[in-house]
Each structure stands twice: as structure tokens, then as C-alpha cells.
Motif scaffolding. Structure first.
Motif, PDB file in Angstrom:
ATOM      1  N   PHE A   1       0.801  -1.167  -0.009  1.00 51.41           N
ATOM      2  CA  PHE A   1       0.038  -0.104   0.003  1.00 51.41           C
ATOM      3  C   PHE A   1       1.213   1.212  -0.114  1.00 51.41           C
ATOM      4  O   PHE A   1       2.273   1.236   0.276  1.00 51.41           O
ATOM      5  CB  PHE A   1      -0.737   0.300   1.230  1.00 51.41           C
ATOM      6  CG  PHE A   1      -2.064  -0.968   1.264  1.00 51.41           C
ATOM      7  CD1 PHE A   1      -1.567  -2.470   1.745  1.00 51.41           C
ATOM      8  CD2 PHE A   1      -3.315  -0.572   1.096  1.00 51.41           C
ATOM      9  CE1 PHE A   1      -2.585  -3.145   1.393  1.00 51.41           C
ATOM     10  CE2 PHE A   1      -4.271  -1.533   1.022  1.00 51.41           C
ATOM     11  CZ  PHE A   1      -4.039  -2.884   1.276  1.00 51.41           C
ATOM     12  N   ARG A   2       0.303   2.409  -0.315  1.00 49.13           N
ATOM     13  CA  ARG A   2       1.267   3.579  -0.199  1.00 49.13           C
ATOM     14  C   ARG A   2       0.123   4.674   0.343  1.00 49.13           C
ATOM     15  O   ARG A   2      -0.846   4.525  -0.121  1.00 49.13           O
ATOM     16  CB  ARG A   2       1.779   3.815  -1.586  1.00 49.13           C
ATOM     17  CG  ARG A   2       0.742   4.278  -2.539  1.00 49.13           C
ATOM     18  CD  ARG A   2       1.429   4.585  -3.963  1.00 49.13           C
ATOM     19  NE  ARG A   2       0.446   5.063  -5.122  1.00 49.13           N
ATOM     20  CZ  ARG A   2       1.003   4.989  -6.408  1.00 49.13           C
ATOM     21  NH1 ARG A   2       2.110   4.757  -6.682  1.00 49.13           N
ATOM     22  NH2 ARG A   2       0.152   5.484  -7.212  1.00 49.13           N
ATOM     23  N   GLN A   3       0.662   5.607   1.037  1.00 51.93           N
ATOM     24  CA  GLN A   3       0.164   6.945   1.342  1.00 51.93           C
ATOM     25  C   GLN A   3       1.048   8.062   0.843  1.00 51.93           C
ATOM     26  O   GLN A   3       1.927   8.272   1.285  1.00 51.93           O
ATOM     27  CB  GLN A   3       0.037   6.801   2.839  1.00 51.93           C
ATOM     28  CG  GLN A   3      -1.019   8.006   3.157  1.00 51.93           C
ATOM     29  CD  GLN A   3      -1.283   7.802   4.689  1.00 51.93           C
ATOM     30  OE1 GLN A   3      -0.487   7.005   5.334  1.00 51.93           O
ATOM     31  NE2 GLN A   3      -2.283   8.616   5.057  1.00 51.93           N
ATOM     32  N   ALA A   4       0.218   9.009  -0.307  1.00 53.06           N
ATOM     33  CA  ALA A   4       0.911  10.031  -0.714  1.00 53.06           C
ATOM     34  C   ALA A   4       0.686  11.268   0.479  1.00 53.06           C
ATOM     35  O   ALA A   4      -0.300  11.073   1.037  1.00 53.06           O
ATOM     36  CB  ALA A   4       0.341  10.574  -1.943  1.00 53.06           C
TER      37      ALA A   4
ATOM     38  N   GLY B   1       6.894   1.046   6.618  1.00 50.80           N
ATOM     39  CA  GLY B   1       6.711   1.803   5.706  1.00 50.80           C
ATOM     40  C   GLY B   1       8.235   2.419   5.126  1.00 50.80           C
ATOM     41  O   GLY B   1       9.105   2.601   6.280  1.00 50.80           O
ATOM     42  N   THR B   2       8.282   2.512   3.898  1.00 48.92           N
ATOM     43  CA  THR B   2       9.693   2.993   3.516  1.00 48.92           C
ATOM     44  C   THR B   2       9.212   4.333   2.305  1.00 48.92           C
ATOM     45  O   THR B   2       8.148   4.239   1.605  1.00 48.92           O
ATOM     46  CB  THR B   2      10.386   2.183   2.828  1.00 48.92           C
ATOM     47  OG1 THR B   2      11.698   2.707   2.382  1.00 48.92           O
ATOM     48  CG2 THR B   2       9.799   1.463   1.703  1.00 48.92           C
ATOM     49  N   LEU B   3      10.029   5.405   2.630  1.00 46.98           N
ATOM     50  CA  LEU B   3       9.399   6.683   1.644  1.00 46.98           C
ATOM     51  C   LEU B   3      10.118   6.661   0.428  1.00 46.98           C
ATOM     52  O   LEU B   3      11.333   6.471   0.219  1.00 46.98           O
ATOM     53  CB  LEU B   3       9.929   7.962   2.459  1.00 46.98           C
ATOM     54  CG  LEU B   3       9.592   9.213   1.836  1.00 46.98           C
ATOM     55  CD1 LEU B   3       8.144   9.373   1.489  1.00 46.98           C
ATOM     56  CD2 LEU B   3      10.041  10.457   2.701  1.00 46.98           C
ATOM     57  N   VAL B   4       9.381   6.831  -0.499  1.00 36.99           N
ATOM     58  CA  VAL B   4       9.761   6.792  -1.931  1.00 36.99           C
ATOM     59  C   VAL B   4       9.136   8.612  -2.398  1.00 36.99           C
ATOM     60  O   VAL B   4       8.145   8.762  -2.388  1.00 36.99           O
ATOM     61  CB  VAL B   4       9.117   5.977  -2.731  1.00 36.99           C
ATOM     62  CG1 VAL B   4       9.437   6.043  -4.311  1.00 36.99           C
ATOM     63  CG2 VAL B   4       9.396   4.785  -2.602  1.00 36.99           C
ATOM     64  N   THR B   5      10.283   9.136  -2.686  1.00 35.03           N
ATOM     65  CA  THR B   5      10.158  10.687  -3.327  1.00 35.03           C
ATOM     66  C   THR B   5      10.523  10.528  -4.644  1.00 35.03           C
ATOM     67  O   THR B   5      11.936  10.515  -5.051  1.00 35.03           O
ATOM     68  CB  THR B   5      10.735  11.435  -2.486  1.00 35.03           C
ATOM     69  OG1 THR B   5      10.537  11.335  -1.088  1.00 35.03           O
ATOM     70  CG2 THR B   5      10.562  12.954  -2.887  1.00 35.03           C
ATOM     71  N   VAL B   6       9.801  10.847  -5.605  1.00 36.70           N
ATOM     72  CA  VAL B   6      10.073  10.926  -7.084  1.00 36.70           C
ATOM     73  C   VAL B   6      10.071  12.465  -7.515  1.00 36.70           C
ATOM     74  O   VAL B   6       9.231  13.085  -7.428  1.00 36.70           O
ATOM     75  CB  VAL B   6       9.002   9.983  -8.052  1.00 36.70           C
ATOM     76  CG1 VAL B   6       9.464  10.058  -9.225  1.00 36.70           C
ATOM     77  CG2 VAL B   6       8.854   8.617  -7.337  1.00 36.70           C
TER      78      VAL B   6
ATOM     79  N   ASP C   1      -4.873   0.221 -10.819  1.00 33.91           N
ATOM     80  CA  ASP C   1      -4.948   0.789 -12.274  1.00 33.91           C
ATOM     81  C   ASP C   1      -3.698   1.718 -12.451  1.00 33.91           C
ATOM     82  O   ASP C   1      -3.176   1.860 -13.469  1.00 33.91           O
ATOM     83  CB  ASP C   1      -6.079   1.547 -12.542  1.00 33.91           C
ATOM     84  CG  ASP C   1      -7.291   0.356 -12.622  1.00 33.91           C
ATOM     85  OD1 ASP C   1      -8.615   1.033 -12.696  1.00 33.91           O
ATOM     86  OD2 ASP C   1      -7.030  -0.859 -12.764  1.00 33.91           O
ATOM     87  N   SER C   2      -3.419   2.355 -11.344  1.00 31.59           N
ATOM     88  CA  SER C   2      -2.414   3.620 -11.721  1.00 31.59           C
ATOM     89  C   SER C   2      -0.985   3.097 -11.605  1.00 31.59           C
ATOM     90  O   SER C   2      -0.262   3.625 -12.321  1.00 31.59           O
ATOM     91  CB  SER C   2      -2.470   4.424 -10.487  1.00 31.59           C
ATOM     92  OG  SER C   2      -2.252   3.827  -9.263  1.00 31.59           O
TER      93      SER C   2
ATOM     94  N   PRO D   1       6.009  11.502 -10.471  1.00 33.05           N
ATOM     95  CA  PRO D   1       5.980  12.351  -9.155  1.00 33.05           C
ATOM     96  C   PRO D   1       4.723  11.652  -8.546  1.00 33.05           C
ATOM     97  O   PRO D   1       4.780  11.803  -7.302  1.00 33.05           O
ATOM     98  CB  PRO D   1       5.923  13.684  -9.845  1.00 33.05           C
ATOM     99  CG  PRO D   1       6.591  13.628 -11.036  1.00 33.05           C
ATOM    100  CD  PRO D   1       6.451  12.204 -11.592  1.00 33.05           C
ATOM    101  N   GLU D   2       3.586  11.400  -9.095  1.00 32.50           N
ATOM    102  CA  GLU D   2       2.459  10.822  -8.326  1.00 32.50           C
ATOM    103  C   GLU D   2       2.575   9.593  -7.710  1.00 32.50           C
ATOM    104  O   GLU D   2       1.830   9.230  -7.012  1.00 32.50           O
ATOM    105  CB  GLU D   2       1.284  10.912  -9.249  1.00 32.50           C
ATOM    106  CG  GLU D   2       1.475  10.106 -10.474  1.00 32.50           C
ATOM    107  CD  GLU D   2       1.905  11.081 -11.849  1.00 32.50           C
ATOM    108  OE1 GLU D   2       2.671  11.934 -11.541  1.00 32.50           O
ATOM    109  OE2 GLU D   2       1.284  10.741 -12.654  1.00 32.50           O
ATOM    110  N   ASP D   3       3.624   8.746  -7.736  1.00 30.05           N
ATOM    111  CA  ASP D   3       4.236   7.541  -7.134  1.00 30.05           C
ATOM    112  C   ASP D   3       4.591   8.014  -5.856  1.00 30.05           C
ATOM    113  O   ASP D   3       4.884   7.144  -5.046  1.00 30.05           O
ATOM    114  CB  ASP D   3       5.061   6.675  -8.125  1.00 30.05           C
ATOM    115  CG  ASP D   3       4.164   6.228  -9.129  1.00 30.05           C
ATOM    116  OD1 ASP D   3       4.841   6.264 -10.328  1.00 30.05           O
ATOM    117  OD2 ASP D   3       3.333   5.895  -9.046  1.00 30.05           O
ATOM    118  N   THR D   4       4.991   9.265  -5.342  1.00 28.13           N
ATOM    119  CA  THR D   4       5.682   9.723  -4.342  1.00 28.13           C
ATOM    120  C   THR D   4       4.786   9.261  -3.128  1.00 28.13           C
ATOM    121  O   THR D   4       3.550   9.423  -2.935  1.00 28.13           O
ATOM    122  CB  THR D   4       5.789  10.969  -4.219  1.00 28.13           C
ATOM    123  OG1 THR D   4       6.788  11.501  -5.098  1.00 28.13           O
ATOM    124  CG2 THR D   4       6.517  11.509  -2.653  1.00 28.13           C
TER     125      THR D   4
END
Length: 125
Positions: free
Chosen positions: A36-39, A118-123, A61-62, A87-90
């Protein structure tokens, strides 16, 4: 089950980081796994899921066609390989587990019993 996610960081748009999640405890093979992810400023959302033996996978879908979820039951790991990041994958990416022996992938976070930190991904664009 305890989960430890890793692999996040600062990535340029178009990059292909690989996230990993290691599970400790017994009976990893009896658990369906998911990412899961949380922007920032948004609710947590389902990204990808895999059933106990890897025979069934599901994607939001994204990320369909850009992300791949896999698991290695001999190493108690689940991975999320991404490509062509946007960037929206951040966001903060979480791995989650639920005790399930079915072939159905559940997308509702309330059905998952164990969560990693959790691990942060910043695009960056």
C-alpha cells in the motif's frame, strides 16, 4: 508476523527502484501479501497484492504495467519492482500481510493484520 520494508529513497522520474519486505515469524507461506502507499495529504491506497503461492497478483490501475509484485517463500520476502516512476508515485510504501490461503487478492487495508513501518519513496520531476 513482523514486517520490515526497505528500498525507498529519492528517485528521479523514470527511475526503477525495487522495494523489499522481509517477514519474520512462522508460516509466511500462509499469508497473502500486499503493498500500500500513502501520498502526502491523501489516504493510504492499495498498490499491489500477491496470494500465498504467487499464483495470483493484482495491481491498482495507476501502477498496472509499471509495477511488479513478487514473493520468495524460501526467504520470507515480498518485493515491489517499479519502473517509469512518476512524481505521483511519491509516498510512504507499506507492506502488509493477512492470513489467507485463497487465490483472492483483497484490496481493503482493513483486512490486513500485520504492517511494516513503511519506506518513503520520493520521485522528483
Amino acid at each position: 508476523v513482523q514486517l520490515q520494508a526497505s528500498g525507498g529513497g529519492l528517485v528521479q522520474a523514470g527511475g526503477s527502484p525495487r522495494l523489499s519486505c522481509v517477514a519474520s515469524g512462522r508460516n509466511f507461506i500462509h499469508h497473502a501479501m500486499a503493498w500500500f502507499r500513502q501520498a502526502p495529504g491523501k489516504e493510504r491506497e492499495f498498490v499491489a497484492g500477491i496470494n500465498w503461492n504467487g499464483g495470483t497478483k493484482a495491481y491498482a490501475d495507476s501502477v498496472l504495467g509499471r509495477f511488479t509484485i513478487d514473493r520468495d517463500n524460501t526467504k520470507n520476502t515480498v518485493s515491489l519492482q517499479s519502473r517509469n516512476l512518476k512524481p505521483e508515485d511519491t509516498g510512504v510504501y507499506y507492506c502488509a500481510a493477512r492470513f489467507a490461503a485463497s487465490y483472492t487478492i483483497v484490496r481493503d487495508e482493513s483486512d490486513y493484520d500485520w504492517w511494516g513501518q513503511g519506506t518513503l519513496v520520493t520521485v522528483s520531476s
